[in-house]
Design an enzyme around this catalytic site. Structure first.
Site, short mmCIF file in Angstrom:
data_model
loop_
_atom_site.label_atom_id
_atom_site.label_comp_id
_atom_site.label_asym_id
_atom_site.label_seq_id
_atom_site.Cartn_x
_atom_site.Cartn_y
_atom_site.Cartn_z
N ASP A 36 -18.00 8.60 34.72
CA ASP A 36 -19.35 8.58 34.78
C ASP A 36 -19.99 7.41 34.11
O ASP A 36 -20.09 7.63 32.90
CB ASP A 36 -20.08 10.00 34.62
CG ASP A 36 -21.39 10.03 35.13
OD1 ASP A 36 -21.86 9.20 35.64
OD2 ASP A 36 -22.01 11.39 34.92
N ASP A 37 -20.75 6.54 34.76
CA ASP A 37 -21.37 5.55 33.90
C ASP A 37 -20.52 4.54 33.12
O ASP A 37 -20.96 3.96 32.17
CB ASP A 37 -22.51 5.93 32.88
CG ASP A 37 -23.57 6.72 33.90
OD1 ASP A 37 -23.38 6.75 35.05
OD2 ASP A 37 -24.49 7.08 33.38
N CYS A 76 -25.29 8.14 40.44
CA CYS A 76 -24.14 9.08 40.74
C CYS A 76 -24.07 9.67 41.87
O CYS A 76 -23.16 9.57 42.84
CB CYS A 76 -24.35 10.20 39.65
SG CYS A 76 -24.44 9.85 37.99
N ARG A 80 -20.89 9.05 44.48
CA ARG A 80 -20.03 10.11 45.03
C ARG A 80 -19.87 10.56 46.46
O ARG A 80 -18.87 10.98 46.89
CB ARG A 80 -20.29 11.39 44.17
CG ARG A 80 -19.98 11.21 42.68
CD ARG A 80 -20.84 11.66 41.68
NE ARG A 80 -20.76 11.15 40.29
CZ ARG A 80 -20.01 11.31 39.13
NH1 ARG A 80 -19.17 12.46 39.55
NH2 ARG A 80 -19.82 10.83 38.15
N HIS A 137 -21.87 16.81 41.60
CA HIS A 137 -23.10 16.12 41.99
C HIS A 137 -23.34 15.71 43.49
O HIS A 137 -24.07 14.87 43.79
CB HIS A 137 -23.42 14.82 41.34
CG HIS A 137 -24.46 14.51 40.65
ND1 HIS A 137 -24.93 13.46 39.82
CD2 HIS A 137 -25.92 15.21 40.94
CE1 HIS A 137 -26.19 13.72 39.34
NE2 HIS A 137 -26.61 14.71 39.99
N HIS A 227 -21.10 9.22 30.21
CA HIS A 227 -22.56 9.46 30.77
C HIS A 227 -23.30 10.04 29.41
O HIS A 227 -22.73 10.85 28.62
CB HIS A 227 -23.09 10.35 31.90
CG HIS A 227 -24.17 10.49 32.44
ND1 HIS A 227 -24.99 11.44 31.85
CD2 HIS A 227 -24.71 10.08 33.65
CE1 HIS A 227 -26.30 11.29 32.54
NE2 HIS A 227 -26.28 10.50 33.59
N ASP A 279 -18.30 5.78 38.72
CA ASP A 279 -19.23 5.99 39.71
C ASP A 279 -20.32 4.73 40.00
O ASP A 279 -21.09 4.76 40.90
CB ASP A 279 -19.75 7.48 39.74
CG ASP A 279 -20.87 7.60 38.42
OD1 ASP A 279 -20.63 6.94 37.32
OD2 ASP A 279 -21.81 8.45 38.64
N ASN A 280 -20.55 3.93 38.79
CA ASN A 280 -21.47 3.08 38.63
C ASN A 280 -21.45 2.38 37.29
O ASN A 280 -20.76 2.86 36.78
CB ASN A 280 -23.03 3.67 38.92
CG ASN A 280 -23.31 4.84 38.26
OD1 ASN A 280 -23.57 5.67 38.57
ND2 ASN A 280 -23.60 4.34 36.70
N LYS A 297 -26.28 -0.11 35.08
CA LYS A 297 -26.64 1.24 36.00
C LYS A 297 -28.00 1.31 36.52
O LYS A 297 -28.93 0.59 35.99
CB LYS A 297 -26.53 2.59 34.82
CG LYS A 297 -26.76 3.54 35.77
CD LYS A 297 -26.62 4.93 34.56
CE LYS A 297 -27.08 6.05 35.50
NZ LYS A 297 -26.85 7.52 34.97
CA LIG Z 1 -23.10 7.76 36.74
#
Ligand SMILES: [Ca+2]
Ligand SMILES: [Ca+2]
Length: 470
Positions: A36-37, A76, A80, A137, A227, A279-280, A297
Site C-alpha cells: 500500500d503506497d 487505493c 484495487r 478496500h 501506508h 497499489d499506487n 501518490k
Molecule cells: Ca494506496
C-alpha cells in the site's frame, strides 16, 4: 460395432480417472503481494539505497522486473478494483466512493458490484483454494467483503489504517479512526495493535500455504503498509536508514522472505507464481521515492500510477529479465485465466493476456502501444501513454481542478520520465494518434460528467452500517 467399442471403453475410463488428477497437479499456485503506497523507487532493485530489501530484490534477480508497470490509479480503491476485475476503475464504477471522496470509507454504501467477476472467482472456477489477507478496500458492507467475491477466507483490516468514518450526512469525521480486524465476515478485534499487523498477515499467509500445500491455491496478500500511519514490529523498529517508513518496508521484505522460504521448504517453488507490486505511488513527504518519475501518490503523473512490478516463477519465467513494455494490473486476471485454462469473465474487461510478453519480454510489443494506457484521476481522463509517449490533456488533480488543457502536452517518457519537456509542437502526428485514444476512452469508459457507454454500475446497499464487534 463391438470391435470398435470394446477397446475404447477402458481407454475412456482411464482418461476419466487420470486426466483431472494430472491436470490438477499441473495448475500453478499464485501469490499476489500488493503493498500500500510503496513508491516506484522504494526497493533496492528499483534503485533505493534507503531501505534494504534483499528478499524482494531476489525475486527480481530470479524473475522479471517490469519498469513500466501501471496500477490504473494514484489511490487505493480504484487501483484495487483493477487488480481484482481486470478493468479500468471507472468501467466498474470504483473510481470514487460516490459521495465526493476518492476512496471508500468505513460505512460506505458503495462497493465492487457482486456481479463483477474477480480473479478469485476465476481461480475458484478451476478448484483453487483462495484467501485474501490484508487491506481489501472494495467495500466493507457484508455484501461486498472478499468472502462474497471468490475468497474462501479473509483476514485483515478491510480499508486503510488511517480511516475516518462517514457520518449519516455523508461528511467525513476524521476524528474517528476505526481499524477493525476481520476474520472472514466477523470483526475479531476493534482496534488491533498495528505494530503486529505485518507479522500477523505473514503468519496467516504461511498458515494458508501450508494448509493448501497440495494445491492449487491463490493467495492475495494486500499489505496495510507502508501506508501512513507507519508501524513496524519491535524487531524492525529503528533499523532502516529511512525512519519508520523504511522500517515498514524492511518488514515487508522480511515477510516476502518468509513466504519464499516456506515455498522452498514445501517444494512449491517450481510451481508457484509470485507477483509483487504496489497499489499506487509513494508519498514523498512520508519518506517514499518515486525517482526518476514525476510526483507521487494521488496524481496522474507517472509517480502516482507507475509502481514496482516483479514476476517470479522459477521454471516458467527466465531469471534476471527486465522489461520496459507497458503492463498493467488489469492484465493479471486475463493472464492468470489463460495460464490455468479458465474462462474469462462474461463481461468486457480492459486487460490483456500477456503470456507471450512474459515468455519473451525483450521482443514483444505491448498491447497498450495500440490501445493506449489511460490515466484517470477519480473519473477524469487526464492522460494516455502509448510506447514512450505520454499525452496529457487535463491538469492533474481531482474534481474541478481537473481542467482541460488549452493545448495537450506530449512527453517522451523514455528520455524524460519526469515529464518536463513538452514536445507536442514537434510531433503533431503523435498528438493526433494519442488524442484518438483519449476520445475512444471517453466514449467507452467516460470522463468527468460524461458517462461511458461501457460503464457498469457499482454495488450499493441501503442503510450501511460501520463494522463493529458483535
Ligand atoms: Ca494506496
Ligand atoms: Ca463476483
Amino acid at each position: 460395432m463391438r470391435s470398435i467399442r470394446f477397446p475404447l471403453l477402458p481407454l475412456m475410463l482411464l482418461l476419466l480417472l487420470a486426466t483431472p488428477a494430472r491436470a490438477q497437479e499441473r495448475l500453478p499456485n499464485f501469490i499476489l503481494i500488493n503493498c500500500d503506497d510503496l513508491g516506484y523507487a522504494d526497493l533496492g532493485c528499483y534503485g533505493s539505497t534507503k531501505q534494504r530489501t534483499p528478499n524482494i530484490d531476489r525475486l527480481a534477480a530470479e524473475g522479471l522486473k517490469l519498469t513500466s508497470f501501471y496500477s490504473t490509479s494514484g489511490v487505493c480503491t480504484p487501483s484495487r478494483s483493477s487488480l481484482m476485475t481486470g478493468c479500468y476503475p471507472r468501467r466498474v464504477s470504483m473510481h470514487t466512493n460516490g459521495v465526493g471522496y476518492w476512496v471508500l470509507f468505513p460505512g460506505n454504501a458503495r462497493g465492487l458490484h457482486p456481479d463483477e467477476t474477480t480473479i478469485a472467482e476465476i481461480a475458484k472456477s478451476k478448484g483453487y483454494a483462495t484467501m485474501c489477507i490484508g487491506k481489501w478496500h472494495l467495500g466493507d458492507q457484508p455484501a461486498f467483503l472478499p468472502t462474497k467475491q471468490g475468497f474462501d477466507h479473509y483476514f485483515g483490516i478491510p480499508f486503510s489504517n488511517d480511516m475516518g468514518q462517514l457520518r449519516a450526512d455523508g461528511q467525513l469525521d476524521r476524528n474517528r479512526l476505526p481499524t477493525p480486524l476481520l476474520r472472514d465476515e466477523q470483526v475479531i478485534e476493534q482496534e488491533p495493535d498495528q505494530t503486529q499487523l505485518t507479522k500477523r498477515y505473514t503468519d496467516e499467509a504461511i498458515g494458508f500455504i501450508r494448509k493448501n500445500a497440495a494445491g492449487p491455491f491463490f493467495l492475495y496478500l494486500p499489505h496495510s503498509f507502508p501506508h501512513w500511519p507507519h508501524y513496524a514490529s519491535e524487531a524492525f523498529k529503528g533499523n532502516s536508514a529511512n525512519g519508520v517508513y523504511g522500517d515498514c518496508i524492511e518488514e515487508l521484505d522480511w515477510s516476502t522472505g518468509e513466504i519464499l522460504k516456506t515455498l522452498a521448504e514445501l517444494k512449491l517453488d517450481r510451481n508457484t507464481y509470485v507477483l509483487f507490486t504496489s497499489d499506487n505511488g509513494g508519498v514523498i513527504r512520508h519518506g517514499a521515492s518515486n525517482a526518476p518519475l514525476k510526483a507521487g501518490k494521488a496524481t496522474s503523473f507517472d509517480g502516482g500510477h507507475r509502481v514496482p512490478g516483479i514476476l517470479w516463477a522459477p521454471g516458467h519465467i527466465e531469471p534476471g529479465q527486465v522489461s520496459d513494455r507497458i503492463v498493467t494490473t488489469m492484465d493479471i486476471l486475463p493472464t492468470f485465466a489463460a495460464t490455468i485454462g479458465a474462462d474469462l469473465p462474461a463481461r468486457t474487461i480492459d486487460g490483456h493476456d500477456l503470456r507471450a510478453l512474459f515468455a519473451d519480454p525483450a521482443h514483444m510489443k505491448s498491447p497498450y502501444d495500440d490501445a493506449g494506457y489511460l490515466y484517470y484521476f477519480e473519473g477524469h481522463l487526464q492522460a494516455v501513454r502509448s510506447g514512450p509517449w505520454k499525452l496529457r490533456v487535463a491538469k492533474d488533480g481531482p474534481k474541478q481542478t481537473s481542467a482541460a488543457l488549452e493545448r495537450p502536452e506530449l512527453y517522451n517518457l523514455d528520455v524524460d520520465p519526469a515529464e518536463e519537456d513538452n514536445l507536442a509542437s514537434a510531433h503533431p502526428d503523435v498528438v493526433q494518434r494519442l488524442l484518438a485514444m483519449i476520445e475512444k476512452g471517453r466514449l467507452e469508459i467516460g470522463d468527468g460528467d460524461r458517462d461511458g457507454t461501457g460503464q457498469r454500475a457499482p454495488g450499493i446497499v441501503t442503510d450501511p452500517q460501520p463494522l463493529t464487534r458483535k
